[in-house]
Design a protein around this motif. Structure first.
Motif, short mmCIF file in Angstrom:
data_model
loop_
_atom_site.label_atom_id
_atom_site.label_comp_id
_atom_site.label_asym_id
_atom_site.label_seq_id
_atom_site.Cartn_x
_atom_site.Cartn_y
_atom_site.Cartn_z
N GLU A 195 -3.02 -11.43 -0.24
CA GLU A 195 -2.42 -11.24 1.08
C GLU A 195 -3.15 -10.16 1.88
N LEU A 196 -3.50 -9.07 1.20
CA LEU A 196 -4.22 -8.00 1.88
C LEU A 196 -5.60 -8.48 2.33
N GLU A 197 -6.26 -9.28 1.50
CA GLU A 197 -7.57 -9.83 1.87
C GLU A 197 -7.45 -10.71 3.12
N ARG A 198 -6.36 -11.50 3.20
CA ARG A 198 -6.15 -12.34 4.38
C ARG A 198 -5.99 -11.49 5.64
N LYS A 199 -5.50 -10.27 5.46
CA LYS A 199 -5.32 -9.36 6.59
C LYS A 199 -6.59 -8.54 6.86
N GLY A 200 -7.64 -8.78 6.06
CA GLY A 200 -8.89 -8.06 6.24
C GLY A 200 -8.94 -6.72 5.54
N CYS A 201 -8.10 -6.56 4.55
CA CYS A 201 -8.00 -5.29 3.83
C CYS A 201 -8.37 -5.51 2.37
N SER A 202 -9.51 -5.04 1.96
CA SER A 202 -9.96 -5.22 0.58
C SER A 202 -9.54 -4.03 -0.29
N VAL A 203 -8.91 -4.34 -1.39
CA VAL A 203 -8.49 -3.30 -2.34
C VAL A 203 -9.40 -3.29 -3.57
N ALA A 204 -10.50 -4.01 -3.49
CA ALA A 204 -11.41 -4.15 -4.63
C ALA A 204 -11.87 -2.80 -5.18
N THR A 205 -12.05 -1.80 -4.34
CA THR A 205 -12.54 -0.51 -4.82
C THR A 205 -11.50 0.22 -5.68
N LEU A 206 -10.26 -0.22 -5.63
CA LEU A 206 -9.22 0.44 -6.42
C LEU A 206 -8.86 -0.35 -7.69
N LEU A 207 -9.47 -1.49 -7.86
CA LEU A 207 -9.14 -2.32 -9.02
C LEU A 207 -10.12 -2.17 -10.14
N ALA B 38 0.91 9.42 -16.39
CA ALA B 38 -0.19 9.22 -15.45
C ALA B 38 -0.83 7.84 -15.65
N TYR B 39 -1.08 7.48 -16.89
CA TYR B 39 -1.68 6.18 -17.15
C TYR B 39 -0.73 5.05 -16.81
N GLY B 40 0.55 5.22 -17.08
CA GLY B 40 1.54 4.21 -16.71
C GLY B 40 1.59 4.00 -15.21
N LEU B 41 1.59 5.10 -14.46
CA LEU B 41 1.60 5.00 -13.00
C LEU B 41 0.32 4.35 -12.48
N ALA B 42 -0.81 4.67 -13.08
CA ALA B 42 -2.07 4.04 -12.69
C ALA B 42 -2.00 2.53 -12.93
N ASN B 43 -1.42 2.14 -14.06
CA ASN B 43 -1.29 0.71 -14.36
C ASN B 43 -0.34 0.01 -13.38
N PHE B 44 0.76 0.68 -13.02
CA PHE B 44 1.67 0.11 -12.03
C PHE B 44 0.95 -0.11 -10.70
N ALA B 45 0.18 0.90 -10.27
CA ALA B 45 -0.56 0.80 -9.01
C ALA B 45 -1.57 -0.35 -9.09
N HIS B 46 -2.28 -0.43 -10.20
CA HIS B 46 -3.27 -1.49 -10.38
C HIS B 46 -2.62 -2.86 -10.30
N LEU C 238 0.82 -1.21 0.00
CA LEU C 238 0.00 0.00 0.00
C LEU C 238 0.86 1.26 0.00
N ARG C 239 2.01 1.21 0.67
CA ARG C 239 2.91 2.37 0.64
C ARG C 239 3.45 2.60 -0.78
N THR C 240 3.75 1.51 -1.47
CA THR C 240 4.22 1.63 -2.86
C THR C 240 3.09 2.16 -3.75
N ALA C 241 1.90 1.63 -3.58
CA ALA C 241 0.74 2.11 -4.34
C ALA C 241 0.51 3.59 -4.06
N GLN C 242 0.71 3.99 -2.82
CA GLN C 242 0.56 5.40 -2.45
C GLN C 242 1.51 6.28 -3.27
N ARG C 243 2.75 5.86 -3.40
CA ARG C 243 3.71 6.65 -4.18
C ARG C 243 3.30 6.72 -5.65
N TYR C 244 2.83 5.59 -6.20
CA TYR C 244 2.36 5.58 -7.58
C TYR C 244 1.18 6.53 -7.77
#
Length: 114
Positions: free
Chosen positions: A102-114, A85-93, A51-57
């Motif tokens: 792994e995030l789902e196992r921790k109870g963190c859903s990223v579905a809204t960003l995909l 911008a589109y490249g960075l969005a794709n990297f984050a995605h 998530l920290r990496t996605a934040q930077r993207y």
């Protein structure tokens, strides 16, 4: 908090971008929304490394998008910034997609960003 902030900003920018492309929104306001989103996303502090990496993207994506809209409004070529911008969005995605199980196992859903 990171996921909520990112989801809201992506939704708002998507709506404003559609309005801008339809000639119903002002470029300066859209660019400012992108720059504000970059600032907001930079203030949240996700604990997960992916998530920290996605934040930077996303921070960089919003900034590049704001620059592109600003240039377009000035009648200048904006393609380079749009491309980034589109490249960075794709990297984050791709990053979030890979981290999703792994995030789902921790109870963190990223579905809204995909």
């Amino acid at each position: 908090r990171f996921l909520a902030t990112a989801a809201v900003d992506l939704t708002v920018l998507g709506i404003w971008t559609a309005d801008f492309n339809a000639g119903e929104a002002d470029a300066e306001e859209l660019a400012q929304l992108a720059f504000d989103a970059a600032e907001r996303i930079g203030h949240v502090q996700p604990r997960d490394p992916s998530l920290r990496t996605a934040q930077r993207y996303l921070d960089a994506m919003y900034t590049e998008y704001g620059k592109a809209i600003t240039l377009k409004a000035e009648g200048k070529p904006a393609g380079e910034h749009v491309y980034r911008a589109y490249g960075l969005a794709n990297f984050a995605h791709d990053l979030l997609l890979a981290a999703q199980p792994e995030l789902e196992r921790k109870g963190c859903s990223v579905a809204t960003l995909l």
